[in-house]
Design a protein around this motif. Structure first.
Motif, PDB file in Angstrom:
ATOM      1  N   UNK A  96      43.858  42.946  37.237  1.00 56.81           N
ATOM      2  CA  UNK A  96      43.557  42.616  35.810  1.00 56.81           C
ATOM      3  C   UNK A  96      42.064  42.469  35.929  1.00 56.81           C
ATOM      4  N   UNK A  97      41.243  43.249  35.230  1.00 56.55           N
ATOM      5  CA  UNK A  97      39.725  43.164  35.349  1.00 56.55           C
ATOM      6  C   UNK A  97      39.244  42.645  33.889  1.00 56.55           C
ATOM      7  N   UNK A  98      37.869  42.066  33.817  1.00 55.44           N
ATOM      8  CA  UNK A  98      37.312  41.653  32.743  1.00 55.44           C
ATOM      9  C   UNK A  98      36.596  42.672  32.216  1.00 55.44           C
ATOM     10  N   UNK A  99      35.869  42.325  30.842  1.00 55.53           N
ATOM     11  CA  UNK A  99      35.056  43.578  30.226  1.00 55.53           C
ATOM     12  C   UNK A  99      33.985  44.320  31.032  1.00 55.53           C
ATOM     13  N   UNK A 100      33.457  43.479  32.001  1.00 52.99           N
ATOM     14  CA  UNK A 100      32.327  43.914  33.146  1.00 52.99           C
ATOM     15  C   UNK A 100      32.911  44.776  34.192  1.00 52.99           C
ATOM     16  N   UNK A 101      34.193  44.771  34.460  1.00 49.64           N
ATOM     17  CA  UNK A 101      35.106  45.420  35.490  1.00 49.64           C
ATOM     18  C   UNK A 101      34.954  44.565  36.582  1.00 49.64           C
ATOM     19  N   UNK A 147      44.787  35.956  32.845  1.00 51.04           N
ATOM     20  CA  UNK A 147      44.985  37.079  34.038  1.00 51.04           C
ATOM     21  C   UNK A 147      46.479  36.912  34.510  1.00 51.04           C
ATOM     22  N   UNK A 148      46.723  35.762  35.114  1.00 51.03           N
ATOM     23  CA  UNK A 148      48.195  35.612  35.669  1.00 51.03           C
ATOM     24  C   UNK A 148      49.134  35.686  34.472  1.00 51.03           C
ATOM     25  N   UNK A 149      48.992  35.576  33.303  1.00 47.72           N
ATOM     26  CA  UNK A 149      50.171  35.669  32.440  1.00 47.72           C
ATOM     27  C   UNK A 149      50.260  37.200  32.048  1.00 47.72           C
ATOM     28  N   UNK A 150      48.916  37.882  32.050  1.00 45.34           N
ATOM     29  CA  UNK A 150      49.035  39.438  31.686  1.00 45.34           C
ATOM     30  C   UNK A 150      49.753  40.191  32.804  1.00 45.34           C
ATOM     31  N   UNK A 151      49.463  39.668  34.230  1.00 43.87           N
ATOM     32  CA  UNK A 151      50.002  40.230  35.298  1.00 43.87           C
ATOM     33  C   UNK A 151      51.831  40.098  35.114  1.00 43.87           C
ATOM     34  N   UNK A 152      51.908  38.830  34.793  1.00 45.82           N
ATOM     35  CA  UNK A 152      53.491  38.576  34.683  1.00 45.82           C
ATOM     36  C   UNK A 152      54.028  39.203  33.781  1.00 45.82           C
ATOM     37  N   UNK A 173      42.581  46.298  31.759  1.00 45.75           N
ATOM     38  CA  UNK A 173      41.229  45.874  31.448  1.00 45.75           C
ATOM     39  C   UNK A 173      41.402  45.072  30.115  1.00 45.75           C
ATOM     40  N   UNK A 174      40.588  43.947  30.254  1.00 44.00           N
ATOM     41  CA  UNK A 174      40.563  43.046  28.943  1.00 44.00           C
ATOM     42  C   UNK A 174      39.064  42.947  28.561  1.00 44.00           C
ATOM     43  N   UNK A 175      39.097  42.021  27.577  1.00 40.55           N
ATOM     44  CA  UNK A 175      37.679  41.787  26.797  1.00 40.55           C
ATOM     45  C   UNK A 175      37.327  40.397  27.203  1.00 40.55           C
ATOM     46  N   UNK A 176      37.796  39.878  28.304  1.00 36.35           N
ATOM     47  CA  UNK A 176      37.440  38.722  28.624  1.00 36.35           C
ATOM     48  C   UNK A 176      36.078  38.895  29.458  1.00 36.35           C
ATOM     49  N   UNK A 177      35.102  37.749  29.820  1.00 36.53           N
ATOM     50  CA  UNK A 177      33.932  37.839  30.569  1.00 36.53           C
ATOM     51  C   UNK A 177      33.835  36.577  31.579  1.00 36.53           C
ATOM     52  N   UNK A 178      33.127  36.752  32.369  1.00 41.44           N
ATOM     53  CA  UNK A 178      32.855  35.738  33.485  1.00 41.44           C
ATOM     54  C   UNK A 178      33.521  35.933  34.727  1.00 41.44           C
ATOM     55  N   UNK A 179      34.398  36.837  35.147  1.00 42.63           N
ATOM     56  CA  UNK A 179      34.683  37.055  36.185  1.00 42.63           C
ATOM     57  C   UNK A 179      35.919  35.972  36.611  1.00 42.63           C
ATOM     58  N   UNK A 180      36.013  35.782  37.958  1.00 46.30           N
ATOM     59  CA  UNK A 180      37.041  34.797  38.446  1.00 46.30           C
ATOM     60  C   UNK A 180      36.676  33.344  38.083  1.00 46.30           C
ATOM     61  N   UNK A 181      35.534  33.160  37.645  1.00 50.61           N
ATOM     62  CA  UNK A 181      35.259  31.637  37.322  1.00 50.61           C
ATOM     63  C   UNK A 181      35.088  31.453  35.643  1.00 50.61           C
ATOM     64  N   UNK A 182      35.391  32.528  35.002  1.00 54.40           N
ATOM     65  CA  UNK A 182      35.358  32.474  33.627  1.00 54.40           C
ATOM     66  C   UNK A 182      36.850  32.326  33.062  1.00 54.40           C
TER      67      UNK A 182
END
Length: 168
Positions: free
Chosen positions: A155-160, A135-140, A120-129
């Motif tokens: 990997x999820x954003x702040x809103x899940x 997220x790809x760097x985090x997964x790697x 889980x991250x503190x990013x917002x906006x989902x796939x288009x955010x």
């Protein structure tokens, strides 16, 4: 069915399950059946000078220090362990992306059959955010931290909302 038949059937099923589990546990995917004895060793034990792998009978103090380091590592949350690993081993871009991680679930226990982990991250906006690229760097980076024969990190954003996923 009679009672004896039920007991015999239960014993046969139990033996089949035990055989399947033991056959799967010893298989390292190479077909040699040698398994991977070092798969469960911790990274901290590998980094110790003379580490836990090389500890002989006269190096009890070194083994004790390795155990203490491992206990201290397990006291950290999974997110803190992940961030510490990336801080030590990651690229500058991975370090920046992982700085947004708030929580990691499912990284502690793995069985190499169907391993899943959620980050889980503190990013917002989902796939288009803004977080879809990091997220790809985090997964790697997660794949560098944990290894599994059949693992999936999401990997999820702040809103899940889903940002991305990758194999580890």
């Amino acid at each position: 069915m009679g009672m004896k038949t039920k007991i015999a059937l239960g014993a046969v099923v139990g033996l089949v399950v035990i055989g399947a589990v033991s056959a799967n546990a010893g298989d390292d995917g190479t077909g040699t059946g040698t398994g991977n004895a070092d798969k469960g060793t911790s990274a901290s034990a590998d980094r110790q000078p003379g580490g836990a792998k090389d500890a002989g009978a006269d190096s009890g103090q070194d083994a004790g220090k390795a155990e203490e380091a491992e206990k201290a590592e397990t006291k950290l949350s999974q997110a803190e362990q992940f961030k510490a690993f990336v801080k030590e081993n990651g690229t500058a871009q991975e370090k920046e992306a992982v700085s947004h991680v708030t929580k990691v679930q499912g990284a502690d226990k793995q069985n190499d059959i169907l391993d899943t982990a959620d980050v889980y991250t503190d990013f917002t906006g989902g796939l288009m955010g803004e977080g879809s690229g990091p997220a790809k760097l985090i997964a790697s980076a997660f794949a560098d931290w944990k290894q599994s024969e059949n693992g999936l990190v999401t990997v999820y954003d702040a809103d899940g909302e889903l940002l991305g996923n990758g194999q580890f």
